[in-house]
Design an enzyme around this catalytic site. Structure first.
Site, PDB file in Angstrom:
ATOM      1  N   GLY A  11       0.816  -1.227   0.000  1.00 51.96           N
ATOM      2  CA  GLY A  11       0.000   0.000   0.000  1.00 51.96           C
ATOM      3  C   GLY A  11       0.838   1.260   0.000  1.00 51.96           C
ATOM      4  N   ARG A  15      -1.215   8.758   4.006  1.00 52.39           N
ATOM      5  CA  ARG A  15      -1.399   9.641   5.170  1.00 52.39           C
ATOM      6  C   ARG A  15      -0.104   9.932   5.927  1.00 52.39           C
ATOM      7  NH1 ARG A  15      -6.143   6.690   8.089  1.00 52.39           N
ATOM      8  NH2 ARG A  15      -5.604   5.028   6.625  1.00 52.39           N
ATOM      9  N   LYS A  25       5.779   2.985   3.330  1.00 57.53           N
ATOM     10  CA  LYS A  25       5.334   3.196   4.712  1.00 57.53           C
ATOM     11  C   LYS A  25       6.062   2.264   5.685  1.00 57.53           C
ATOM     12  CE  LYS A  25       1.106   2.088   6.134  1.00 57.53           C
ATOM     13  NZ  LYS A  25      -0.331   2.198   6.447  1.00 57.53           N
ATOM     14  N   GLY A 142     -13.320  -3.819   9.341  1.00 60.75           N
ATOM     15  CA  GLY A 142     -14.268  -4.834   8.878  1.00 60.75           C
ATOM     16  C   GLY A 142     -14.938  -5.459  10.092  1.00 60.75           C
ATOM     17  N   GLU A 157     -16.788  -5.232   5.316  1.00 62.16           N
ATOM     18  CA  GLU A 157     -16.029  -3.977   5.394  1.00 62.16           C
ATOM     19  C   GLU A 157     -16.953  -2.834   5.811  1.00 62.16           C
ATOM     20  OE1 GLU A 157     -12.595  -3.677   5.191  1.00 62.16           O
ATOM     21  OE2 GLU A 157     -13.004  -5.814   5.381  1.00 62.16           O
ATOM     22  N   LYS A 353      38.664  10.055  16.963  1.00 60.43           N
ATOM     23  CA  LYS A 353      38.218   9.426  15.713  1.00 60.43           C
ATOM     24  C   LYS A 353      39.190   8.313  15.366  1.00 60.43           C
ATOM     25  CE  LYS A 353      38.609   9.219  11.083  1.00 60.43           C
ATOM     26  NZ  LYS A 353      39.648   9.397  10.072  1.00 60.43           N
ATOM     27  N   ASN A 388      45.840  15.360  11.219  1.00 62.37           N
ATOM     28  CA  ASN A 388      45.858  14.078  10.492  1.00 62.37           C
ATOM     29  C   ASN A 388      45.363  14.198   9.059  1.00 62.37           C
ATOM     30  OD1 ASN A 388      43.281  14.702  11.416  1.00 62.37           O
ATOM     31  ND2 ASN A 388      42.652  12.561  11.542  1.00 62.37           N
ATOM     32  N   TYR A 389      45.121  15.400   8.574  1.00 62.75           N
ATOM     33  CA  TYR A 389      44.493  15.548   7.255  1.00 62.75           C
ATOM     34  C   TYR A 389      45.161  16.692   6.510  1.00 62.75           C
ATOM     35  CZ  TYR A 389      40.617  16.045   3.909  1.00 62.75           C
ATOM     36  OH  TYR A 389      39.844  16.115   2.783  1.00 62.75           O
TER      37      TYR A 389
HETATM   38  C1  UD1 Z   1      -8.228  -4.283   6.250  1.00 65.30           C
HETATM   39  C2  UD1 Z   1      -9.329  -5.321   6.283  1.00 65.30           C
HETATM   40  C3  UD1 Z   1     -10.316  -4.966   7.399  1.00 65.30           C
HETATM   41  C4  UD1 Z   1      -9.574  -4.900   8.725  1.00 65.30           C
HETATM   42  C5  UD1 Z   1      -8.411  -3.916   8.626  1.00 65.30           C
HETATM   43  C6  UD1 Z   1      -7.563  -4.005   9.875  1.00 65.30           C
HETATM   44  C7  UD1 Z   1      -9.616  -5.986   3.951  1.00 65.30           C
HETATM   45  C8  UD1 Z   1     -10.443  -5.889   2.739  1.00 65.30           C
HETATM   46  N1  UD1 Z   1     -10.028  -5.327   5.017  1.00 65.30           N
HETATM   47  O1  UD1 Z   1      -8.813  -3.053   5.912  1.00 65.30           O
HETATM   48  O2  UD1 Z   1     -11.340  -5.948   7.480  1.00 65.30           O
HETATM   49  O3  UD1 Z   1     -10.472  -4.507   9.746  1.00 65.30           O
HETATM   50  O4  UD1 Z   1      -7.565  -4.258   7.513  1.00 65.30           O
HETATM   51  O5  UD1 Z   1      -6.566  -3.017   9.835  1.00 65.30           O
HETATM   52  O6  UD1 Z   1      -8.618  -6.670   3.918  1.00 65.30           O
HETATM   53  N2  UD1 Z   1      -2.372  -3.892   0.837  1.00 65.30           N
HETATM   54  C9  UD1 Z   1      -1.633  -4.429  -0.179  1.00 65.30           C
HETATM   55  N3  UD1 Z   1      -2.148  -4.460  -1.420  1.00 65.30           N
HETATM   56  C10 UD1 Z   1      -3.390  -3.980  -1.703  1.00 65.30           C
HETATM   57  C11 UD1 Z   1      -4.151  -3.432  -0.662  1.00 65.30           C
HETATM   58  C12 UD1 Z   1      -3.610  -3.409   0.605  1.00 65.30           C
HETATM   59  O7  UD1 Z   1      -0.494  -4.875   0.035  1.00 65.30           O
HETATM   60  O8  UD1 Z   1      -3.797  -4.046  -2.880  1.00 65.30           O
HETATM   61  C13 UD1 Z   1      -1.800  -3.881   2.192  1.00 65.30           C
HETATM   62  C14 UD1 Z   1      -1.658  -2.499   2.751  1.00 65.30           C
HETATM   63  O9  UD1 Z   1      -0.367  -1.951   2.486  1.00 65.30           O
HETATM   64  C15 UD1 Z   1      -1.854  -2.735   4.237  1.00 65.30           C
HETATM   65  C16 UD1 Z   1      -2.770  -3.956   4.285  1.00 65.30           C
HETATM   66  O10 UD1 Z   1      -2.687  -4.558   3.027  1.00 65.30           O
HETATM   67  O11 UD1 Z   1      -0.643  -3.077   4.887  1.00 65.30           O
HETATM   68  C17 UD1 Z   1      -4.205  -3.606   4.631  1.00 65.30           C
HETATM   69  O12 UD1 Z   1      -4.736  -2.781   3.608  1.00 65.30           O
HETATM   70  P1  UD1 Z   1      -5.662  -1.555   3.931  1.00 65.30           P
HETATM   71  O13 UD1 Z   1      -5.992  -0.894   2.670  1.00 65.30           O
HETATM   72  O14 UD1 Z   1      -5.066  -0.754   5.022  1.00 65.30           O
HETATM   73  O15 UD1 Z   1      -6.965  -2.300   4.460  1.00 65.30           O
HETATM   74  P2  UD1 Z   1      -8.004  -1.727   5.482  1.00 65.30           P
HETATM   75  O16 UD1 Z   1      -8.951  -0.848   4.751  1.00 65.30           O
HETATM   76  O17 UD1 Z   1      -7.319  -1.163   6.657  1.00 65.30           O
END
Ligand code: UD1
Ligand code: MG
Length: 473
Positions: A11, A15, A25, A142, A157, A353, A388-389
């Site tokens: 992701g 933010r 991140k 979720g 969700e 150093k 030294n330099y």
């Molecule tokens: C997700 C869960 C939600 C849970 C929450 C807890 C899903 C659909 N929902 O929501 O039920 O309550 O986490 O924090 O899974 N990521 C990828 N590839 C993608 C999308 C996301 O690697 O295509 C990674 C993000 O970097 C992150 C993690 O997956 O580390 C979770 O993704 P995020 O978009 O934050 O899901 P939430 O909406 O928080």
């Protein structure tokens, strides 16, 4: 049993509001360790042999951080958590074993909790286990939907919830354990039928249900452990939690920390009992601190290996090693592989150093010693400098045993002072000095009789002439 891990880290981390467009991140650090490093630690603790980190945004940096601790697999299109897990299929699909799926931005999860989850999953003979938590404010998460007989049937969700479902306060933590074969078999059945048109991993609950597989929910007691980091406020909060955990561990192990709030100890650091850490002190990197030391106040140690019974007062030590019973500071700075053996005294406003001090060397004030070796029991006077330099090259200074380097000596390197040599105060030494020699390298003193009154009378007359000229204009 084979244990596998999948860490979702593709992701964008919008933010965090970083100006660096390539900053992932999970690369943000707490106490010098990237977030994903903490997650990998928790998996190592639980003896997960084979982990795949899913990369996307900031891929190169994430790969560099992960190094050889895990495999990396790229998710080319960021279109949901199910697709993220699918990116690991090249490494994991079809394999017998148990797989944990977790997020790369949750550094507070303890290894013990991961282990407990695996044990729960295996003991109950589950095909899938969801780690859930009860929150007074479940907004954004979720929701866990359960049937009349309390069995988990779906995860909905937030954006897709009906009003009555929004009132549910048991939520999905984002951490799951699966029968590995079934996980990769069922992923292809997930459709993007939701408000965000994404492939939700959470939809796999219903698929396991439809295939009559066994699903369990494990309610994690300490919801704080599951909290993810989305912005810099949450980063600071998690940093506080980790700081407290690490400080608590060392205090319970016999280390005195006078002010835990202003003490920052890195996760890889070790400290032996009866060491006292005074306020406003950071000990980071691969530092190792022995027993009976006083470190601080106001000290910063990075990759510093300290023996026993040393004092390190208000000093900045990086890439440093010392034995026992040394007194360092206040206001000493060391860098680039400096070594003090035992019983040395290095005082205020001294910079070292790549210097090696043998036993009992004293260098108490206002001095720079760089690229140098100093023998046993040598005394280095106040205001001494190793030059030294030359603008292009660094060269070394060697000072033998039991030498006396007079105050204000400048040693122009490369240079060698043999054992038991003396330099007169204020000397600029440019030639090697032989044993049992005193080197004097400064102009001889000239005494002018009545020099005081003569000089002052001249100066006074000059000032009066200047004032008269100004008044005349
Ligand atoms: C997700 C869960 C939600 C849970 C929450 C807890 C899903 C659909 N929902 O929501 O039920 O309550 O986490 O924090 O899974 N990521 C990828 N590839 C993608 C999308 C996301 O690697 O295509 C990674 C993000 O970097 C992150 C993690 O997956 O580390 C979770 O993704 P995020 O978009 O934050 O899901 P939430 O909406 O928080
Ligand atoms: Mg999230």
């Amino acid at each position: 049993m084979n244990k596998y891990g999948v860490i979702l880290a593709a992701g964008k981390g919008t933010r965090m509001r970083s100006l660096d467009v390539n900053k992932s991140k999970v690369a943000f650090e707490i106490l010098g360790k990237p977030l994903v490093g903490y997650v990998l630690d928790s998996l190592s603790y639980a003896e997960v042999d084979n982990t795949v980190v899913i990369t996307g945004f900031g891929r190169e940096e994430t790969e560099k951080i992960v190094g050889d601790r895990a495999k990396c697999a790229e998710q080319k299109e960021i279109n949901g958590t199910a697709k993220a897990v699918e990116a690991a299929s090249g490494y994991l699909s079809g394999k017998e074993g148990t797989t944990i799926v977790m997020c790369g931005d949750t550094p507070l999860i303890r290894g013990e909790t991961v282990k407990e989850l695996f044990d729960y999953h295996i003991k109950n003979g589950n095909d899938m286990t969801v780690a859930t938590m009860i929150l007074s404010n479940p907004t954004g998460y979720g929701r866990i939907l359960r049937s009349g007989d309390d069995e988990i049937v779906a995860i909905r969700e937030h954006k897709d919830c009906a009003p009555n479902e929004l009132a549910i306060n048991e939520v999905n933590s984002g951490l799951y354990i699966f029968n590995n074969k079934l996980l990769f078999e069922y992923l292809s059945e997930i459709e993007p039928n939701n408000a965000q048109h994404e492939y939700y991993l959470t939809d796999i609950v219903t698929i396991f249900k439809n295939h009559k597989n066994k699903i369990g929910a494990f309610v994690v007691e300490d919801a704080e452990e599951m909290s993810g980091i989305n912005d810099r406020k949450q980063l600071a909060y998690a940093a506080k939690v980790l700081q407290n955990r690490i400080n608590d561990k060392w205090m319970l192990n016999g280390v005195t920390i006078q002010d835990p709030r202003s003490t920052y100890i890195g996760p890889e650091v070790t400290i032996e009992p009866d060491t006292i850490i005074a306020p406003n002190t950071s000990i980071l990197g691969n530092s190792k601190v022995g027993k009976g030391n006083i470190v601080g106040p106001n000290s910063y140690l990075l990759n510093a290996v300290i023996g026993d019974n040393n004092k390190v007062l208000s000093s900045w030590l990086t890439d440093f090693t010392c034995g026992n019973e040394n007194e360092i500071g206040p206001y000493t700075k060391t860098r680039a592989g400096t070594v003090l053996e035992n019983n040395c005294r290095v005082g205020n406003f001294v910079e070292l150093k790549d210097a090696h001090f043998h036993n009992g060397v004293k260098c108490a004030h206002l001095t720079y010693i760089g690229d140098a070796e100093v023998g046993d029991k040598t005394n280095i006077g106040c205001g001494t400098i190793t030059a030294n330099y030359d603008g292009f090259n660094k060269t070394r200074t060697s000072i033998g045993k039991e030498c006396f380097v007079g105050s204000g000596t400048i040693m122009v390197a490369p240079i060698n002072l043999e054992d038991q040599t003396f330099t007169a105060a204020g000397s600029t030494i440019t030639k090697d000095v032989k044993t049992d020699t005193m080197a004097i390298a400064r102009a001889r003193q000239v005494d002018l009789e009545h020099g005081y009154t003569t000089f002052r009378a001249k100066a006074k007359a000059k000032k009066e002439a200047a004032l008269a000229e100004k008044a005349g204009k």
